[in-house]
Design a protein around this motif. Sequence first.
Motif, mmCIF file in Angstrom:
data_model
loop_
_atom_site.group_PDB
_atom_site.id
_atom_site.type_symbol
_atom_site.label_atom_id
_atom_site.label_comp_id
_atom_site.label_asym_id
_atom_site.label_seq_id
_atom_site.Cartn_x
_atom_site.Cartn_y
_atom_site.Cartn_z
ATOM 1 N N THR A 89 2.965 -72.241 -61.063
ATOM 2 C CA THR A 89 4.666 -72.563 -60.769
ATOM 3 C C THR A 89 5.077 -72.538 -62.112
ATOM 4 O O THR A 89 6.158 -71.938 -62.145
ATOM 5 C CB THR A 89 4.608 -73.703 -59.823
ATOM 6 O OG1 THR A 89 3.665 -73.750 -58.838
ATOM 7 C CG2 THR A 89 6.133 -74.248 -59.656
ATOM 8 N N LEU A 90 4.688 -73.522 -62.909
ATOM 9 C CA LEU A 90 5.469 -73.657 -64.303
ATOM 10 C C LEU A 90 5.496 -72.313 -65.061
ATOM 11 O O LEU A 90 6.634 -71.856 -65.775
ATOM 12 C CB LEU A 90 4.772 -74.559 -65.139
ATOM 13 C CG LEU A 90 4.870 -76.069 -64.527
ATOM 14 C CD1 LEU A 90 4.001 -77.037 -65.372
ATOM 15 C CD2 LEU A 90 6.434 -76.608 -64.753
ATOM 16 N N TRP A 113 16.822 -66.885 -70.062
ATOM 17 C CA TRP A 113 18.210 -67.524 -70.311
ATOM 18 C C TRP A 113 18.030 -68.325 -71.760
ATOM 19 O O TRP A 113 18.934 -68.027 -72.391
ATOM 20 C CB TRP A 113 17.821 -68.728 -69.347
ATOM 21 C CG TRP A 113 18.988 -69.896 -69.541
ATOM 22 C CD1 TRP A 113 20.217 -69.619 -69.366
ATOM 23 C CD2 TRP A 113 18.703 -71.146 -70.037
ATOM 24 N NE1 TRP A 113 20.840 -70.952 -69.527
ATOM 25 C CE2 TRP A 113 19.822 -72.100 -70.024
ATOM 26 C CE3 TRP A 113 17.456 -71.903 -70.662
ATOM 27 C CZ2 TRP A 113 20.193 -73.259 -70.389
ATOM 28 C CZ3 TRP A 113 17.605 -73.188 -70.766
ATOM 29 C CH2 TRP A 113 19.104 -73.853 -70.825
ATOM 30 N N LEU A 126 -2.218 -74.330 -59.253
ATOM 31 C CA LEU A 126 -0.886 -73.978 -58.588
ATOM 32 C C LEU A 126 0.243 -74.290 -59.247
ATOM 33 O O LEU A 126 1.285 -73.907 -59.535
ATOM 34 C CB LEU A 126 -1.007 -74.161 -57.130
ATOM 35 C CG LEU A 126 -1.751 -73.566 -56.311
ATOM 36 C CD1 LEU A 126 -1.619 -74.089 -54.848
ATOM 37 C CD2 LEU A 126 -1.474 -72.005 -56.111
ATOM 38 N N THR A 127 0.056 -75.753 -59.840
ATOM 39 C CA THR A 127 1.034 -76.339 -60.689
ATOM 40 C C THR A 127 1.364 -75.590 -61.977
ATOM 41 O O THR A 127 2.656 -75.342 -62.353
ATOM 42 C CB THR A 127 0.771 -77.838 -61.019
ATOM 43 O OG1 THR A 127 0.718 -78.429 -59.817
ATOM 44 C CG2 THR A 127 1.936 -78.578 -61.712
ATOM 45 N N TRP A 185 9.373 -67.566 -66.691
ATOM 46 C CA TRP A 185 9.709 -66.248 -66.975
ATOM 47 C C TRP A 185 11.314 -66.073 -66.734
ATOM 48 O O TRP A 185 11.842 -65.672 -67.940
ATOM 49 C CB TRP A 185 8.990 -65.377 -65.962
ATOM 50 C CG TRP A 185 9.479 -63.874 -65.997
ATOM 51 C CD1 TRP A 185 10.279 -63.339 -64.959
ATOM 52 C CD2 TRP A 185 9.190 -62.810 -66.872
ATOM 53 N NE1 TRP A 185 10.598 -61.926 -65.645
ATOM 54 C CE2 TRP A 185 10.180 -61.737 -66.751
ATOM 55 C CE3 TRP A 185 8.474 -62.964 -68.175
ATOM 56 C CZ2 TRP A 185 9.675 -60.544 -67.319
ATOM 57 C CZ3 TRP A 185 8.244 -61.901 -68.680
ATOM 58 C CH2 TRP A 185 8.965 -60.680 -68.449
ATOM 59 N N PRO A 186 11.958 -66.598 -65.948
ATOM 60 C CA PRO A 186 13.404 -66.621 -65.890
ATOM 61 C C PRO A 186 13.889 -67.382 -66.897
ATOM 62 O O PRO A 186 15.019 -67.041 -67.560
ATOM 63 C CB PRO A 186 13.702 -67.171 -64.452
ATOM 64 C CG PRO A 186 12.598 -67.641 -63.858
ATOM 65 C CD PRO A 186 11.435 -66.915 -64.481
ATOM 66 N N MET A 187 13.197 -68.703 -67.163
ATOM 67 C CA MET A 187 13.819 -69.366 -68.130
ATOM 68 C C MET A 187 13.845 -68.853 -69.542
ATOM 69 O O MET A 187 14.776 -68.907 -70.653
ATOM 70 C CB MET A 187 13.076 -70.530 -68.151
ATOM 71 C CG MET A 187 13.833 -71.667 -69.123
ATOM 72 S SD MET A 187 13.025 -73.598 -68.864
ATOM 73 C CE MET A 187 11.907 -73.483 -69.873
ATOM 74 N N LEU A 215 5.726 -69.275 -63.573
ATOM 75 C CA LEU A 215 6.575 -68.615 -62.737
ATOM 76 C C LEU A 215 8.018 -68.568 -63.057
ATOM 77 O O LEU A 215 8.689 -67.939 -63.245
ATOM 78 C CB LEU A 215 6.142 -68.322 -61.457
ATOM 79 C CG LEU A 215 5.136 -67.715 -60.953
ATOM 80 C CD1 LEU A 215 4.647 -68.094 -59.288
ATOM 81 C CD2 LEU A 215 5.252 -66.130 -60.915
ATOM 82 N N TYR A 216 8.391 -70.051 -63.529
ATOM 83 C CA TYR A 216 9.584 -70.476 -63.667
ATOM 84 C C TYR A 216 9.974 -70.177 -64.982
ATOM 85 O O TYR A 216 10.967 -70.094 -65.450
ATOM 86 C CB TYR A 216 9.986 -71.867 -63.239
ATOM 87 C CG TYR A 216 10.183 -71.797 -61.805
ATOM 88 C CD1 TYR A 216 11.345 -71.637 -61.437
ATOM 89 C CD2 TYR A 216 9.274 -72.039 -60.860
ATOM 90 C CE1 TYR A 216 11.956 -71.708 -59.974
ATOM 91 C CE2 TYR A 216 9.419 -72.232 -59.478
ATOM 92 C CZ TYR A 216 10.771 -72.109 -59.257
ATOM 93 O OH TYR A 216 11.105 -71.974 -57.673
ATOM 94 N N ARG A 275 26.422 -60.171 -61.796
ATOM 95 C CA ARG A 275 26.771 -61.478 -60.972
ATOM 96 C C ARG A 275 27.888 -61.581 -60.800
ATOM 97 O O ARG A 275 28.881 -60.754 -61.269
ATOM 98 C CB ARG A 275 26.036 -62.636 -62.235
ATOM 99 C CG ARG A 275 26.724 -62.486 -63.423
ATOM 100 C CD ARG A 275 26.233 -63.814 -64.305
ATOM 101 N NE ARG A 275 26.844 -63.664 -65.587
ATOM 102 C CZ ARG A 275 27.986 -64.159 -65.944
ATOM 103 N NH1 ARG A 275 28.781 -64.981 -64.989
ATOM 104 N NH2 ARG A 275 28.724 -64.054 -66.975
ATOM 105 N N LYS A 276 28.167 -62.768 -59.896
ATOM 106 C CA LYS A 276 29.597 -63.031 -59.521
ATOM 107 C C LYS A 276 30.065 -64.291 -59.711
ATOM 108 O O LYS A 276 29.091 -65.220 -59.739
ATOM 109 C CB LYS A 276 29.493 -62.501 -58.090
ATOM 110 C CG LYS A 276 30.591 -62.745 -57.199
ATOM 111 C CD LYS A 276 30.639 -62.598 -55.753
ATOM 112 C CE LYS A 276 30.171 -64.101 -55.234
ATOM 113 N NZ LYS A 276 30.071 -63.918 -53.781
#
Lengths: 389, 197
Positions: free
Chosen positions: A13-14, A24, A9-10, A19-21, A16-17, A233-234
């Motif tokens: 988690t890494l 960026w 799961l760790t 992907w957005p990273m 899954l994060y 975005r805002k």
Amino acid sequence: MNRRLVIILTLATLLLYAWPMSGWLSTLGREPATFATYVPSIPVVDDKPFMVEEFINPDPGKGMVHVGSICQLPDGKLITAWYGGTREGAKDVAIFFAIKDPGHLTRWSKPKRVVDRISASRELYRYIKKVGNPIIFAGSGDHLYLIYVTISAGGWSGSSLNVKASSDAGATWNNSRRLTLSPFFNISELVRNKPVPLSSGGFAVPIYHECLGYFPEILWIQSGREDGAIAFRKSRMTGGQSFIQPSVVAYGPSLATAFYRCRSDEKAVGVAVTKDAGLSWSEPQTVNLPNPDSAVDAIHLSDHRILLAFNDSVQNRENLRLAVSNDRGANWIRIATLESTQGKKYSYPYMIRSQDGLIHLVYTWHRKRIKHVVFNEAWINAQMKRIAN
Amino acid sequence: MPLVFSFVFPFLLIIALLQGGTGLLGRDLSGWRPTLILVLISAFIAVTPVGGLPLARWMMSFNANFSVSLTAILFCKVLESSFGVKLLDKNALLTCWVFSLTAGVILYPMALGLGRFDPYQAGWGFSWLFVVVCGVTILLLIMKNRFAIVLIAAILAYNLRLLESTNLWDYLVDPFMVLVSCIALSSRLLRKLRNRA
């Protein structure tokens, strides 16, 4: 949870994060979007003074119209949008648009209905009580965007924003898309002023929040897709309770001034500046122009002056004047009175500059008509000379 | 995808309400067969058109972004009532209430205009919010706290864009979640005080 599951799961988690990273990280090397300022290349100052006035919509009789906006397509066509119905907030209120072919002698087309509460409800697949404030603006080619307000419950503080796009100059429109801009039931977001084009091809759309707080914001939108879908975005310009409806005038890639409608007892036009292309804004100050809690709009002239359309009163909207500033909004010279009649209301000015250098101003004329005033910079200069003499 | 997912929360809520209602009448609806019947009835109610809109979409008209956390809590409640399976233990639930209330206290006052800083801005793309939530998730996993699974579901749903919102905050918390957390923590506090008295 056993140890093996915790490890799996760790790692998940890494991942899954990551992907957005990764998205960026891919933007890190890129230049941040700046304002794409447009200053006409033609010698507009040497023209002869020119000014014409006309109404865009037919007289609605007992009905009302409000919140006009205008834009120009690359082929020179002008497009306006506004809302109208039996009364503000009524269930029969719809958003209309009209087209004018290039040339001063052409007439505005018969208004066409773009969206009403029934079609908005169908497209957004939810209950819509009423529609309101639209702004229309042009993207690349024949792309048009319409951002408008819908309300499912309550008054204007229950507003949410939606976007509709057309890729054929308004002949057909895509279904509306809801923009989630607030974590609190996605309400209290409104639009009113013209967007500023960005170097990235996107737009900085001035919006505002009105619920417990009343403050100006920027909606950053980016579109590159044929179907008109946008990413957004805002960001907040300032907090508080005093300033809304920002009108942003960019005079450089990173420099811009925003003029605000003032809700506080100061009753004066608010102003703030950015030096980082809208990422941060100075604390709002007021200038020496009154404001009766009504919208203003500003535009950049070719010689770095700023032209402002505003209600010159602390009490009412019975006049509509133009003022010019030589120092980016610190001091103003009133140059012309476009309207002044006791008991009437002139409000919500919205200005653009067309490709030929002309300035197009639309505003609500006594809640009955959307008025279109066209003038050139020579006319502005002639007014300034008249004042000086 | 968001359209299909928008039916999930109302559907679960209808099941939970039916389970609660029948529970008050003294009927036990646990087990496979009663649950299957409840699922069918709830699905039918959720898609039944009222005034041209399915009932579920009426609910979404007024709040389109029920958080993944609230949906997960509701799912766990339904699962527990149906089969007696407890996916989230007391410790995980307490963590959920504290996390949601903290998030709500940080987010809502500032998002509604308190000050110049808007934490909601951090949810639209990779930012400090992602680092914090990722850190909290890993910490909870190390502590073997099952609320971590809810947070993993939230980032998974965010990546899949299951909600209409494209902001991570909306996947983590919503006003109803904060309200539920307030009630749960208050009743827990009152119970403790009463026991002490």
